[in-house]
Design a protein around this motif. Structure first.
Motif, PDB file in Angstrom:
ATOM      1  N   GLN A 213      46.262 -21.304  11.996  1.00 46.48           N
ATOM      2  CA  GLN A 213      47.051 -21.136  13.211  1.00 46.48           C
ATOM      3  C   GLN A 213      47.859 -22.397  13.507  1.00 46.48           C
ATOM      4  O   GLN A 213      47.400 -23.512  13.257  1.00 46.48           O
ATOM      5  CB  GLN A 213      46.095 -20.871  14.390  1.00 46.48           C
ATOM      6  CG  GLN A 213      46.697 -20.173  15.558  1.00 46.48           C
ATOM      7  CD  GLN A 213      45.646 -19.787  16.595  1.00 46.48           C
ATOM      8  OE1 GLN A 213      44.492 -20.197  16.526  1.00 46.48           O
ATOM      9  NE2 GLN A 213      46.058 -19.010  17.569  1.00 46.48           N
TER      10      GLN A 213
ATOM     11  N   VAL B 252      49.766 -23.846  16.948  1.00 39.88           N
ATOM     12  CA  VAL B 252      49.874 -23.582  18.377  1.00 39.88           C
ATOM     13  C   VAL B 252      50.762 -24.627  19.021  1.00 39.88           C
ATOM     14  O   VAL B 252      50.427 -25.822  19.012  1.00 39.88           O
ATOM     15  CB  VAL B 252      48.490 -23.567  19.052  1.00 39.88           C
ATOM     16  CG1 VAL B 252      48.645 -23.338  20.553  1.00 39.88           C
ATOM     17  CG2 VAL B 252      47.603 -22.497  18.439  1.00 39.88           C
TER      18      VAL B 252
ATOM     19  N   SER C  16      52.602 -26.233  22.383  1.00 38.13           N
ATOM     20  CA  SER C  16      52.350 -26.380  23.816  1.00 38.13           C
ATOM     21  C   SER C  16      53.281 -27.447  24.364  1.00 38.13           C
ATOM     22  O   SER C  16      53.924 -28.180  23.602  1.00 38.13           O
ATOM     23  CB  SER C  16      50.890 -26.757  24.081  1.00 38.13           C
ATOM     24  OG  SER C  16      50.572 -27.998  23.465  1.00 38.13           O
TER      25      SER C  16
ATOM     26  N   CYS D 164      52.495 -29.460  18.422  1.00 37.96           N
ATOM     27  CA  CYS D 164      52.215 -28.379  17.461  1.00 37.96           C
ATOM     28  C   CYS D 164      50.886 -28.742  16.803  1.00 37.96           C
ATOM     29  O   CYS D 164      50.827 -29.668  15.991  1.00 37.96           O
ATOM     30  CB  CYS D 164      53.330 -28.286  16.440  1.00 37.96           C
ATOM     31  SG  CYS D 164      52.976 -27.208  15.037  1.00 37.96           S
TER      32      CYS D 164
ATOM     33  N   GLY E 132      54.186 -20.911  14.603  1.00 37.50           N
ATOM     34  CA  GLY E 132      53.465 -20.838  15.858  1.00 37.50           C
ATOM     35  C   GLY E 132      54.032 -19.726  16.713  1.00 37.50           C
ATOM     36  O   GLY E 132      55.001 -19.045  16.337  1.00 37.50           O
ATOM     37  N   GLN E 133      53.434 -19.535  17.883  1.00 33.40           N
ATOM     38  CA  GLN E 133      53.859 -18.458  18.773  1.00 33.40           C
ATOM     39  C   GLN E 133      55.050 -18.854  19.635  1.00 33.40           C
ATOM     40  O   GLN E 133      55.686 -18.017  20.265  1.00 33.40           O
ATOM     41  CB  GLN E 133      52.688 -18.037  19.683  1.00 33.40           C
ATOM     42  CG  GLN E 133      52.487 -18.886  20.937  1.00 33.40           C
ATOM     43  CD  GLN E 133      51.987 -20.294  20.657  1.00 33.40           C
ATOM     44  OE1 GLN E 133      51.566 -20.611  19.544  1.00 33.40           O
ATOM     45  NE2 GLN E 133      52.022 -21.137  21.682  1.00 33.40           N
TER      46      GLN E 133
ATOM     47  N   THR F  66      56.904 -21.998  22.328  1.00 34.76           N
ATOM     48  CA  THR F  66      56.740 -22.458  23.709  1.00 34.76           C
ATOM     49  C   THR F  66      58.117 -22.512  24.358  1.00 34.76           C
ATOM     50  O   THR F  66      59.082 -23.001  23.756  1.00 34.76           O
ATOM     51  CB  THR F  66      56.017 -23.825  23.759  1.00 34.76           C
ATOM     52  OG1 THR F  66      55.757 -24.182  25.127  1.00 34.76           O
ATOM     53  CG2 THR F  66      56.818 -24.942  23.110  1.00 34.76           C
TER      54      THR F  66
END
Length: 118
Positions: free
Chosen positions: A2, A4, A6, A21, A109-110, A112
């Motif tokens: 993963q 991620v 932020s 990241c 990543g998803q 931000t």
């Protein structure tokens, strides 16, 4: 495995944000890492990259001199420091890895959201 991101948010023009990241399930130590962004109605574009050792970076012309990519391999994290933000920097920001050591991958990543507005 993963990635991620932020650290996004709403900031006024001229302000700063630092995006992170963080990788889990694999080590970023052996990977070049890229940051991309995608604004509404536009294609995803490359913001910049950092080599695995962190000794070289390159940036899109639109962010050169304002954005800085760094990494802390001990924390398995890459950062995007964004200064002097402009409304046109508004986008969803993504980190990407396309190789881990000699192995080709395609990790995203998803994202931000970064919104620059007064």
């Amino acid at each position: 495995v993963q990635l991620v991101e932020s650290g996004g948010g709403l900031v006024q023009p001229g302000g700063s944000l630092r995006l992170s990241c963080a990788a889990s399930g694999f080590t970023l130590r052996y990977s070049l890492v890229s940051w991309y962004r995608q604004a509404p109605g536009k294609e995803r574009e490359l913001v910049g990259t950092i080599t695995s050792a962190g000794d070289h970076t390159n940036y899109a012309e639109a962010v050169k001199g304002r954005f800085t990519i760094s990494r802390d391999n001990a924390k398995n994290t890459v950062y995007l420091q964004m200064n002097s933000l402009k409304p046109e920097d508004t986008a969803v920001y993504y980190c990407h890895v396309n190789r881990v050591g000699l192995t080709k991958v395609n990790y995203w990543g998803q994202g931000t959201q970064v919104t620059v507005s007064s």
